[in-house]
Design a protein around this motif. Structure first.
Motif, mmCIF file in Angstrom:
data_model
loop_
_atom_site.group_PDB
_atom_site.id
_atom_site.type_symbol
_atom_site.label_atom_id
_atom_site.label_comp_id
_atom_site.label_asym_id
_atom_site.label_seq_id
_atom_site.Cartn_x
_atom_site.Cartn_y
_atom_site.Cartn_z
ATOM 1 N N LYS A 1 50.603 29.808 45.944
ATOM 2 C CA LYS A 1 49.144 29.765 45.974
ATOM 3 C C LYS A 1 48.615 30.452 47.234
ATOM 4 C CE LYS A 1 45.370 26.494 45.226
ATOM 5 N NZ LYS A 1 45.045 25.088 44.974
ATOM 6 N N LYS A 2 49.273 30.241 48.375
ATOM 7 C CA LYS A 2 48.885 30.922 49.610
ATOM 8 C C LYS A 2 49.037 32.432 49.458
ATOM 9 C CE LYS A 2 50.225 27.099 52.599
ATOM 10 N NZ LYS A 2 51.211 26.613 53.572
ATOM 11 N N GLU A 3 50.118 32.868 48.829
ATOM 12 C CA GLU A 3 50.340 34.300 48.649
ATOM 13 C C GLU A 3 49.294 34.910 47.719
ATOM 14 O OE1 GLU A 3 54.483 34.296 47.526
ATOM 15 O OE2 GLU A 3 55.125 34.318 49.629
ATOM 16 N N ALA A 4 48.881 34.175 46.692
ATOM 17 C CA ALA A 4 47.806 34.654 45.807
ATOM 18 C C ALA A 4 46.506 34.793 46.602
ATOM 19 C CB ALA A 4 47.634 33.709 44.625
ATOM 20 N N MET A 5 46.214 33.834 47.461
ATOM 21 C CA MET A 5 45.016 33.906 48.303
ATOM 22 C C MET A 5 45.074 35.130 49.207
ATOM 23 S SD MET A 5 43.759 31.339 51.347
ATOM 24 C CE MET A 5 45.211 31.788 52.284
ATOM 25 N N MET A 6 46.221 35.374 49.816
ATOM 26 C CA MET A 6 46.365 36.523 50.718
ATOM 27 C C MET A 6 46.166 37.844 49.984
ATOM 28 S SD MET A 6 49.421 35.412 53.305
ATOM 29 C CE MET A 6 50.387 34.325 52.289
ATOM 30 N N ARG A 7 46.538 37.875 48.706
ATOM 31 C CA ARG A 7 46.327 39.079 47.882
ATOM 32 C C ARG A 7 44.885 39.184 47.397
ATOM 33 N NH1 ARG A 7 50.821 37.021 45.224
ATOM 34 N NH2 ARG A 7 49.566 36.536 43.387
ATOM 35 N N GLY A 8 44.130 38.100 47.544
ATOM 36 C CA GLY A 8 42.770 38.066 47.018
ATOM 37 C C GLY A 8 42.749 37.844 45.519
ATOM 38 N N ASP A 9 43.826 37.279 44.977
ATOM 39 C CA ASP A 9 43.955 37.030 43.536
ATOM 40 C C ASP A 9 43.424 35.624 43.233
ATOM 41 O OD1 ASP A 9 44.693 36.674 40.893
ATOM 42 O OD2 ASP A 9 46.751 37.391 41.169
ATOM 43 N N TRP A 10 42.091 35.505 43.154
ATOM 44 C CA TRP A 10 41.465 34.202 42.993
ATOM 45 C C TRP A 10 41.676 33.613 41.610
ATOM 46 C CZ3 TRP A 10 40.989 32.323 47.482
ATOM 47 C CH2 TRP A 10 40.756 33.169 48.557
ATOM 48 N N VAL A 11 41.947 34.461 40.614
ATOM 49 C CA VAL A 11 42.293 33.957 39.280
ATOM 50 C C VAL A 11 43.615 33.197 39.357
ATOM 51 C CG1 VAL A 11 42.935 34.641 36.935
ATOM 52 C CG2 VAL A 11 40.998 35.746 38.064
ATOM 53 N N GLU A 12 44.588 33.767 40.073
ATOM 54 C CA GLU A 12 45.887 33.104 40.225
ATOM 55 C C GLU A 12 45.755 31.848 41.091
ATOM 56 O OE1 GLU A 12 50.203 32.774 39.808
ATOM 57 O OE2 GLU A 12 48.485 33.366 38.613
#
Length: 98
Positions: free
Chosen positions: A60-71
């Motif tokens: 979840k942290k890695e998705a946030m860092m990518r800006g992947d808010w859907v994930e």
């Protein structure tokens, strides 16, 4: 590894971490690199965001860092590694009268 914190002065704090001046977690994990930052209107909101993110899974942290808010949203509904959805219970958890 990922470190989560909050500060009033981002540039100064990054410098302190990069130079090992903060001690603690990052001092033994040099060099450090900023991968995500978020401005908050108040210190209290920044602390609340820090505490929330610290409780998140690595994915979840890695998705946030990518800006992947859907994930991020999808992972917020998951509790296990294979992505099975967990639905909140509306019962008290009690099975009887006592």
């Amino acid at each position: 590894s990922y470190y989560t914190g909050h500060t009033d002065n981002l540039e100064q704090r990054i410098g302190e971490h990069q130079n090992g001046l903060c001690g603690g977690y990052t001092a033994s994990r040099l060099p450090v690199e900023l991968v995500f930052s978020q401005e908050c209107p108040t210190r209290e909101e920044a602390l609340a965001a820090e505490q929330q993110i610290k409780g998140w899974s690595r994915k979840k942290k890695e998705a946030m860092m990518r800006g992947d808010w859907v994930e991020v949203s999808r992972l917020a509904r998951c509790s296990d590694r294979d992505g099975a959805l967990v639905h909140p219970s509306t019962s008290s958890g009690r099975t009887g009268n006592g």
